[in-house]
Design a protein around this motif. Sequence first.
Motif, PDB file in Angstrom:
ATOM      1  N   LEU A 150     -11.790 -49.890 -54.728  1.00  9.74           N
ATOM      2  CA  LEU A 150     -11.593 -50.484 -56.046  1.00  9.74           C
ATOM      3  C   LEU A 150     -12.868 -50.358 -56.865  1.00  9.74           C
ATOM      4  N   ASN A 151     -12.724 -50.511 -58.170  1.00  2.00           N
ATOM      5  CA  ASN A 151     -13.933 -50.460 -58.988  1.00  2.00           C
ATOM      6  C   ASN A 151     -14.617 -51.828 -59.033  1.00  2.00           C
ATOM      7  N   GLN A 152     -15.869 -51.823 -59.435  1.00  4.00           N
ATOM      8  CA  GLN A 152     -16.684 -53.033 -59.438  1.00  4.00           C
ATOM      9  C   GLN A 152     -16.110 -54.097 -60.362  1.00  4.00           C
ATOM     10  N   THR A 153     -15.511 -53.684 -61.454  1.00  6.72           N
ATOM     11  CA  THR A 153     -14.949 -54.644 -62.411  1.00  6.72           C
ATOM     12  C   THR A 153     -13.817 -55.448 -61.776  1.00  6.72           C
ATOM     13  N   SER A 154     -12.925 -54.758 -61.041  1.00  7.93           N
ATOM     14  CA  SER A 154     -11.811 -55.448 -60.395  1.00  7.93           C
ATOM     15  C   SER A 154     -12.305 -56.433 -59.347  1.00  7.93           C
ATOM     16  N   ILE A 155     -13.296 -56.015 -58.562  1.00  8.34           N
ATOM     17  CA  ILE A 155     -13.855 -56.905 -57.539  1.00  8.34           C
ATOM     18  C   ILE A 155     -14.486 -58.125 -58.192  1.00  8.34           C
ATOM     19  N   ASN A 156     -15.235 -57.900 -59.262  1.00  2.00           N
ATOM     20  CA  ASN A 156     -15.905 -59.010 -59.947  1.00  2.00           C
ATOM     21  C   ASN A 156     -14.896 -60.002 -60.494  1.00  2.00           C
ATOM     22  N   ARG A 157     -13.783 -59.490 -61.047  1.00  2.00           N
ATOM     23  CA  ARG A 157     -12.748 -60.374 -61.585  1.00  2.00           C
ATOM     24  C   ARG A 157     -12.061 -61.154 -60.465  1.00  2.00           C
ATOM     25  N   ALA A 158     -11.826 -60.491 -59.323  1.00  2.00           N
ATOM     26  CA  ALA A 158     -11.195 -61.170 -58.190  1.00  2.00           C
ATOM     27  C   ALA A 158     -12.083 -62.298 -57.667  1.00  2.00           C
ATOM     28  N   ILE A 159     -13.368 -62.028 -57.570  1.00  2.00           N
ATOM     29  CA  ILE A 159     -14.303 -63.062 -57.127  1.00  2.00           C
ATOM     30  C   ILE A 159     -14.289 -64.228 -58.102  1.00  2.00           C
ATOM     31  N   GLY A 160     -14.183 -63.921 -59.402  1.00  2.00           N
ATOM     32  CA  GLY A 160     -14.129 -64.975 -60.408  1.00  2.00           C
ATOM     33  C   GLY A 160     -12.900 -65.851 -60.257  1.00  2.00           C
ATOM     34  N   VAL A 161     -11.748 -65.246 -59.908  1.00  2.00           N
ATOM     35  CA  VAL A 161     -10.521 -66.012 -59.682  1.00  2.00           C
ATOM     36  C   VAL A 161     -10.703 -66.956 -58.503  1.00  2.00           C
ATOM     37  N   LEU A 162     -11.249 -66.447 -57.408  1.00  2.00           N
ATOM     38  CA  LEU A 162     -11.462 -67.280 -56.220  1.00  2.00           C
ATOM     39  C   LEU A 162     -12.401 -68.440 -56.518  1.00  2.00           C
ATOM     40  N   GLU A 163     -13.435 -68.160 -57.297  1.00  2.00           N
ATOM     41  CA  GLU A 163     -14.398 -69.204 -57.627  1.00  2.00           C
ATOM     42  C   GLU A 163     -13.761 -70.269 -58.505  1.00  2.00           C
ATOM     43  N   SER A 164     -12.962 -69.851 -59.483  1.00  2.00           N
ATOM     44  CA  SER A 164     -12.331 -70.820 -60.387  1.00  2.00           C
ATOM     45  C   SER A 164     -11.311 -71.675 -59.662  1.00  2.00           C
TER      46      SER A 164
END
Length: 252
Positions: free
Chosen positions: A45-59
Motif C-alpha cells: 500500500l502507499n504511505q498515504t493509505s497507511i497513515n490514514r488507517a493509523i489515524g482511524v485506529l487512533e481516533s
Amino acid sequence: MALMAAFSALSMSASATRRCSAIRGTYGPGAALPSQPELARKYGLNQTSINRAIGVLESEGLIRTERGVGSFVLDIPTVKRVRRIPSRGPGTGSSFAEEMKKAGLTPRTELKQAEAIKPPAEVAERLNLDEGELTLIRKRHMFADNRPVQIAASYVPMSIAGDVSIAFPDTGPTGLYQRLAERGHHVVRFAEEIESRRPTEEEADFLLISSAQHVLEVTRFALDRVGKPLEIVLNVFPSQLWKLTYEWTAEE
C-alpha cells in the motif's frame, strides 16, 4: 487487533483488504505496531493509505501514537458506570472501587493534590462563590489493573470544608460526605451533567490516549436540602473505556 477494520473503512480494494487481514489478532495490548513504511511495504500500500488507517485506529481509541517513538496497542477494559434513581441504599454519588470490582478489575487511587486554591472560573460560578473565595481541591488519579482510567477533581468551598484536614486520610465520596455532615453540611441529592470533548494535554498524557480521541466529562453536583452545591466533582475518562447506565422508577 482491529487494523483490518481501519483499512476497510478507507474503502480500499478487496485485494488490499485481504493482504491486510493477516494483521488481525497479531498485536496484543501494549505491543508496538511496525513503522508505517514497514506496513506499506508489507501490504503493498502507499504511505498515504497507511497513515490514514493509523489515524482511524487512533481516533477509535485502539492505539496511541507517540511522536518519534511509534504506535502502540491500547488495552481497553470496559467499565459500566451505573446510576439508579432513587438509589438502592445510602447514596454516595459514586463508587469507583465498586465499579472496578464488578468489571473484574483491581482498583487503585492516588491522591495527587489536596489544598486550598482559587478554583477555575467555571467551578467558582457553579458553586456560587464570591470573588476570591477559595475551594478545597482533591485531585485523584484512578487506575484499573494499573491502567489509568479516570481523573477526578473535587471542589468544596473552604467555607464548607473548614480546612484542608477534611481531605485526610484520603477517602472516597462516602467518607468525605460523612465528614461534611459532621460539620453540619448534609448531602441529600446529586445531579450530573455529561459532556463529550477533546482531552487536555495533561489528560491525554495520563490516560494514555491521543488528542484525537474524546473523553467524557461527568460533572457531579452534591447538593444539600435547599439545593445549595456543597461539592462539584469533575470526572474525566476515555469514552471508549466506559458505559454509562442510568435507571429510574416510572412515575405512577
